[in-house]
Structure formats: structure tokens, C-alpha cells
Design an enzyme around this catalytic site. Structure first.
Site, PDB file in Angstrom:
ATOM      1  N   ARG A  18       0.732  -1.217   0.151  1.00  0.00           N
ATOM      2  CA  ARG A  18       0.141   0.186   0.111  1.00  0.00           C
ATOM      3  C   ARG A  18       0.905   1.267   0.086  1.00  0.00           C
ATOM      4  O   ARG A  18       0.475   2.179  -0.720  1.00  0.00           O
ATOM      5  CB  ARG A  18      -0.785  -0.040   1.323  1.00  0.00           C
ATOM      6  CG  ARG A  18      -2.050  -1.074   1.131  1.00  0.00           C
ATOM      7  CD  ARG A  18      -3.084  -1.154   2.255  1.00  0.00           C
ATOM      8  NE  ARG A  18      -2.169  -1.417   3.421  1.00  0.00           N
ATOM      9  CZ  ARG A  18      -2.327  -1.216   4.696  1.00  0.00           C
ATOM     10  NH1 ARG A  18      -3.571  -0.526   5.066  1.00  0.00           N
ATOM     11  NH2 ARG A  18      -1.459  -1.706   5.749  1.00  0.00           N
ATOM     12  N   ASN A  36      -6.054  -2.666   1.562  1.00  0.00           N
ATOM     13  CA  ASN A  36      -6.096  -4.269   1.706  1.00  0.00           C
ATOM     14  C   ASN A  36      -7.682  -4.724   1.724  1.00  0.00           C
ATOM     15  O   ASN A  36      -8.507  -4.020   2.098  1.00  0.00           O
ATOM     16  CB  ASN A  36      -5.496  -4.790   3.069  1.00  0.00           C
ATOM     17  CG  ASN A  36      -3.963  -4.522   2.856  1.00  0.00           C
ATOM     18  OD1 ASN A  36      -3.330  -4.348   2.068  1.00  0.00           O
ATOM     19  ND2 ASN A  36      -3.415  -4.511   4.175  1.00  0.00           N
TER      20      ASN A  36
END
Length: 90
Positions: A18, A36
Site C-alpha cells: 500500500r 487491503n
């Protein structure tokens, strides 16, 4: 401007994916978010010009060094509102 929804699967959680995504988006001046997924993947919603978004997707196919990307699914979406920046969602 267009918008992509990108779903990445493979070894992409717990490896900094990320934050890698956020860094690439900032470098390319893109707006949106990354998070996620419960299934163990990463989902990205991103806005920008097509050529820049395609470059961004190429970076995501590689990922950060500890990751192993097995699949990248890209879908063009209608832009309903503009994102002010690029965020990591938790």
C-alpha cells in the site's frame, strides 16, 4: 481524466504494497486510495490521464521487492467525484 479500479492479488499484504502504491501515485501526481481486502489482496481506486494511469499499473505489476504479484485486474470506471489526493485506507 479517467478512473481505474485495480485489484491486485498474490503476496501483496504485509510487504509494504500500500505504501509503495501511495509513493508511485504521488510520483505520478495521481489521486485516489489504496486498501487491503479481506481476501488477502489490495484494491486501488485511482484517477488521472490514461497514459499516466497505464504507467502506474505497470509499477503495480512489479510491486515492492518483497511482494509477488500474481494478478492485476484493471477496470475503467466512470468518474463520479474527484479525489483530493492519494490516501492509504485502513
Amino acid at each position: 481524466m479517467i478512473q481505474y479500479e485495480i485489484n491486485i492479488s498474490g503476496r501483496v499484504q504485509g510487504v509494504g504494497f500500500r505504501y509503495f502504491t501511495q509513493k508511485q501515485a504521488a510520483m505520478l501526481d495521481l489521486c485516489g486510495w489504496v486498501k487491503n481486502t479481506p481476501a488477502g489482496g489490495v484494491q486501488v481506486m485511482v484517477q488521472g490521464e490514461k497514459a499516466v494511469l497505464d504507467t502506474f499499473v505497470d509499477y503495480l505489476r512489479i510491486g515492492p521487492p518483497p511482494s509477488r504479484v500474481s494478478k492485476v485486474a484493471v477496470a475503467e470506471m466512470p468518474v463520479t467525484s474527484n479525489f483530493p489526493d492519494f490516501k492509504v485506507k485502513y
